[in-house]
Design a protein around this motif. Structure first.
Motif, PDB file in Angstrom:
ATOM      1  N   GLY A 411       0.835  -1.201   0.000  1.00 21.06           N
ATOM      2  CA  GLY A 411       0.000   0.000   0.000  1.00 21.06           C
ATOM      3  C   GLY A 411       0.868   1.248   0.000  1.00 21.06           C
ATOM      4  N   ASP A 412       0.329   2.352  -0.507  1.00 21.28           N
ATOM      5  CA  ASP A 412       1.152   3.561  -0.625  1.00 21.28           C
ATOM      6  C   ASP A 412       1.605   4.080   0.741  1.00 21.28           C
ATOM      7  OD1 ASP A 412      -1.498   4.271  -0.100  1.00 21.28           O
ATOM      8  OD2 ASP A 412      -1.653   5.732  -1.729  1.00 21.28           O
ATOM      9  N   GLY A 413       0.740   3.996   1.735  1.00 24.01           N
ATOM     10  CA  GLY A 413       1.134   4.448   3.077  1.00 24.01           C
ATOM     11  C   GLY A 413       2.321   3.673   3.602  1.00 24.01           C
ATOM     12  N   SER A 414       2.305   2.357   3.435  1.00 18.82           N
ATOM     13  CA  SER A 414       3.420   1.519   3.901  1.00 18.82           C
ATOM     14  C   SER A 414       4.671   1.759   3.072  1.00 18.82           C
ATOM     15  CB  SER A 414       3.034   0.040   3.818  1.00 18.82           C
ATOM     16  OG  SER A 414       1.937  -0.235   4.654  1.00 18.82           O
ATOM     17  N   ALA A 415       4.496   1.900   1.762  1.00 13.82           N
ATOM     18  CA  ALA A 415       5.662   2.046   0.888  1.00 13.82           C
ATOM     19  C   ALA A 415       6.446   3.316   1.202  1.00 13.82           C
ATOM     20  CB  ALA A 415       5.226   2.045  -0.573  1.00 13.82           C
ATOM     21  N   MET A 416       5.756   4.359   1.673  1.00 12.54           N
ATOM     22  CA  MET A 416       6.449   5.612   1.985  1.00 12.54           C
ATOM     23  C   MET A 416       7.415   5.461   3.160  1.00 12.54           C
ATOM     24  SD  MET A 416       6.173   8.177   0.048  1.00 12.54           S
ATOM     25  CE  MET A 416       6.595   9.654   0.993  1.00 12.54           C
ATOM     26  N   TYR A 417       7.138   4.499   4.042  1.00 14.95           N
ATOM     27  CA  TYR A 417       7.968   4.375   5.242  1.00 14.95           C
ATOM     28  C   TYR A 417       9.425   4.064   4.921  1.00 14.95           C
ATOM     29  CZ  TYR A 417       4.884   4.775   9.267  1.00 14.95           C
ATOM     30  OH  TYR A 417       4.094   5.252  10.267  1.00 14.95           O
ATOM     31  N   THR A 418       9.637   3.187   3.979  1.00 11.77           N
ATOM     32  CA  THR A 418      10.996   2.707   3.681  1.00 11.77           C
ATOM     33  C   THR A 418      11.230   2.755   2.180  1.00 11.77           C
ATOM     34  OG1 THR A 418      10.003   0.530   3.868  1.00 11.77           O
ATOM     35  CG2 THR A 418      11.424   1.218   5.686  1.00 11.77           C
TER      36      THR A 418
END
Lengths: 514, 514
Positions: A411-418
């Protein structure tokens, strides 16, 4: 030979052949030793969450630990969230964390912090080397801890002077690895329950979800009529055509309670007693229905495969016992992008022996049944719930298995983390396809807001849950880090894009605009 | 009113008006309370390092704490590195960290970890609310700790059931803030040293580096002939035309030792006893020369300005005592990009009252003297040495001071750590210019490798220090997060780009390709 070299030699001798790294000044002698010696592949990450997540993915696919190289307390701190995920997944990792030279610590220089205190919450084993001649022995102990039964997170803190001062030589990892075993009484107990009249659930986790474990469970289910499920999230599952397909306990609590309602017995095969992911007002934390008895058959670190073989023997399951499963029919989807069409496209395009890293969160809730009909593959999930796990785990999986295609669904939210992971994928030419589900929302929280009884989010609350202003351009982000990407807005485009990128080599990105 | 609302009301009543946030399920009732109530600005970060760094920047410019909202142990862990930097800078921050509902903790759900243990290394004050009726009182205690003398990192852990259950109402922050004071004996001692014959250094830190503190130090130096310097890194310095320009202790240890060699006395004015950033073989950790005596005049939390006034009085310094300083002449640079031409361009283009956030590391070593001739500005640096500090601190500074231009100067290696900051800058339309020095190298480590005696890096070592394969495209990364950018390769282009973007409003990015 200095302490750093004695440590690198010890690691290499013990089979640790990969170092995911983000070093700083205090680790330069370790880097210099890696430079001089053959036998350790070094993979740079531009943020420590990438480094520790990669080590998790490596362990899941290889079964032996990699090491990480981290810069003092803050470098370790940046890697803690993915160490949390690795710990919950039962992965073994050897962290090498630099520390100031011992006499420098009391000076309270800018980077000074309590590294041991930072390490402990996510590590089963923590030690600071007291001097250069202890380093090799400490390294051997760290490796022994990391590849123990169960595997563990081991954190060795290496003061700079222990790295640069003279050492005696390498150390051997002593003591044979603890031989995994299981409890025959637990097998007898499980067999007795399976022969009894009540509805029984065999709940699988860990190595029960290998191809062999699943086949044994299928036989036991065919013979005894018990149900078989997996935990909600799993470190690694063998899946696809020809393999026994098991559903997972659903994430939404109402569905989870409903799924477990029929059972009067739950047998835990390397699984945890099922609990809700979060607590909700006036809902139970434990998911088993009232009156249901929970029995542990094997725990992490035990020999679950041998235990399942023994159980199969005890109930008299034979090769012909597994009931045939009806695979869902697959076809290239057309029209709108939605979870169902996305799932079909993924199932159609999975190459043989692919590795799926699944952090698709809300979008992916329905991916499981159709992909059971796909080519055989492994499916890796987030066991610790800290988002930003998948893109680094994809790195580690690709390093561990260079001949297998890795598909990272995120998901885009998760992908932004790392998102720094993309750069390492480009640098190492890793065969990873990253599929970003861009719904411009922490979609899962939209549901949770209501779920915890907070009602309907207003403007300020929606602002805290949404990523739509400005929209993220994932193709540009991929380009910025050297990963070619494309965006798709229909199921046809997604199918075509997936078919193309899975046929190519090297890192690719697909932004699925939902 | 539930516990979450009692906490939000307490925070707002006590003047905490900004919440930098990345919430999850366990924080939804806090989000819902923010949603219902007026008086708290909510700023979403897409990674927790952005959130905590922004709170640091906010405090540095505003002088009062903001709060953060973080999701359980892993969310806190992701924010620890910038809390480390905030702690070392003496910033006050109120962290609100969600926790599972108390009966859920023992279930060991995926996100369960020891949050207090994670908080302690970077927090002076840690508490978990035991129930909903304690939350407001705990919140008031957290605010009191955060805005104490000295300010502190306070971490309040908020279980979900304490947030959603009934509370009594808000709480007042009790007890007047501790009145900062100073030691008259320390002033007498300092005055005596300044009247003696030896070479004396007045070493400034903290509030001594405000415009007023610097003016007082200038008078004392003019009167007594002492030297004045600042620490190597400083939380905030008043600089530019008309302000007393002081050099900092150099970072490279050889230069630092040389700079301090002349002194027989060092008077610490809210500064630390000078130590090397790292230890190096056969070099000292403490930078003072042998025989030099170090005297503490004021410590963090004391009233440094009043103390400097008293010292000025004791030595008889008057308004006309400061020696005139010769400002370096500035001109728009031409030709090649190098640290000197970059520094000239920055000094020429700084708008009045700008805020510089400086994480330029190796590129910026020479920026200090020319910018002393620039328009008056504040200069913020990294006190904790954990990279990835500047882009989030720029967010907090811009939120605190919406009428001032923020210039964030950052090396590419550091910028990659928390590049998610750009998105928040775009969402909030913050007036931040990010200047990325793209040398595609952890340049500082190239020098440190040699400095610690590891010799000349070979291929594998250089691979761990370099970011050149693939090159990062910062204009694409900015575009991906909604920040317009441009790349420059000459001093002329850089000058033109800086002049243009400083005249515009809103976030901009310049990639300086070196």
């Amino acid at each position: 030979m200095n302490g750093a070299e004695s440590l690198v030699r010890t690691l290499i001798r013990s089979g640790v052949d990969t170092c995911f790294a983000n070093p700083g000044t205090s680790e330069m002698h370790f880097v210099a030793a890696l430079d001089r010696l053959e036998g350790m592949r070094c993979v740079l990450g531009l943020f420590e969450g990438v480094v520790t997540g990669a080590a998790d993915g490596y362990f899941r696919m290889k079964g032996t630990p990699a090491c990480t190289l981290l810069h003092l307390g803050p470098g370790l701190a940046n890697g803690l969230a993915n160490l949390h995920n690795a710990r919950k997944a039962g992965s073994g990792v050897v962290n090498i964390v630099g520390q100031h030279a011992i006499p420098h610590i009391e000076c309270n220089a800018p980077l000074t912090s309590d590294i041991e205190a930072l390490a402990r919450p996510m590590s089963a084993w923590v030690r600071t080397s007291s001097d250069s001649r202890s380093v090799a022995r400490d390294g051997a102990a760290a490796v022994a801890a990391a590849r123990g039964s169960p595997p563990q997170i081991a954190t060795l803190i290496l003061p700079a002077d222990a790295a640069w001062s003279e050492a005696d030589g390498l150390a051997e990892v002593t003591g044979a690895p603890q031989r995994p075993d299981y409890s025959p009484q637990a097998i007898d107990g499980a067999a007795k329950i399976l022969r009894s009249s009540g509805e029984t659930l065999l709940l699988l986790g860990g190595r029960a979800l290998t191809e062999r474990g699943l086949a044994l469970a299928a036989g036991i289910a065919g013979k005894t009529g018990c149900q078989v499920m997996a935990e909600t999230y799993n470190a690694r599952m063998a899946r696809g055509r020809g393999r026994f397909f098991v559903e997972r306990i659903p994430y939404p609590i109402e569905q989870a309670l409903r799924a477990l309602k029929p059972f009067s017995n739950i047998i835990l095969v390397e699984a945890n007693d099922p609990v809700a992911f979060f607590a909700y007002p006036d809902k139970p934390s434990r998911l088993k229905p009232e009156g249901c008895e929970v029995h542990r058959m094997t725990a992490k670190g035990e020999d679950t495969i041998a235990a399942l073989e023994a159980l199969a023997g005890a109930v008299g399951a034979r090769a012909q016992d597994p009931k045939p499963q009806q695979p869902m029919e697959l076809a290239w989807p057309k029209g709108a992008l939605n979870p169902a069409s996305i799932a079909q496209a993924i199932a159609m395009s999975l190459p043989e022996n692919a590795i799926i890293v699944d952090e698709s969160i809300s979008t992916g809730r329905g991916f499981f049944p159709p992909t059971a009909s796909a080519a055989p593959h492994d499916w890796l999930q987030n066991m610790g719930g800290s988002i930003g796990f998948s893109t680094p785990v994809a790195i580690g999986a690709a390093v561990a298995c260079p001949d297998r295609k890795v598909i990272c669904m995120v998901g885009d939210g998760s992908a932004m983390y790392t998102l720094q992971s993309l750069w390492t994928q480009a640098r190492e030419s890793l065969d990873v396809v990253t599929v970003v589900f861009s719904n411009r929302l922490y979609q899962i929280l939209r549901g949770e807001f209501d779920g915890v009884g907070a009602g309907e989010p207003g403007r300020k609350a929606m602002d805290m849950l949404s990523l739509d202003r400005p929209p993220l351009d994932w193709v540009a982000l991929g380009k910025g880090m050297g990963v070619p990407g494309r965006a798709v807005t229909t199921a046809d485009e997604f199918s075509r894009a997936l078919a193309e990128v899975t046929a190519e080599q090297g890192p690719r990105l697909i932004e699925v605009r939902m």
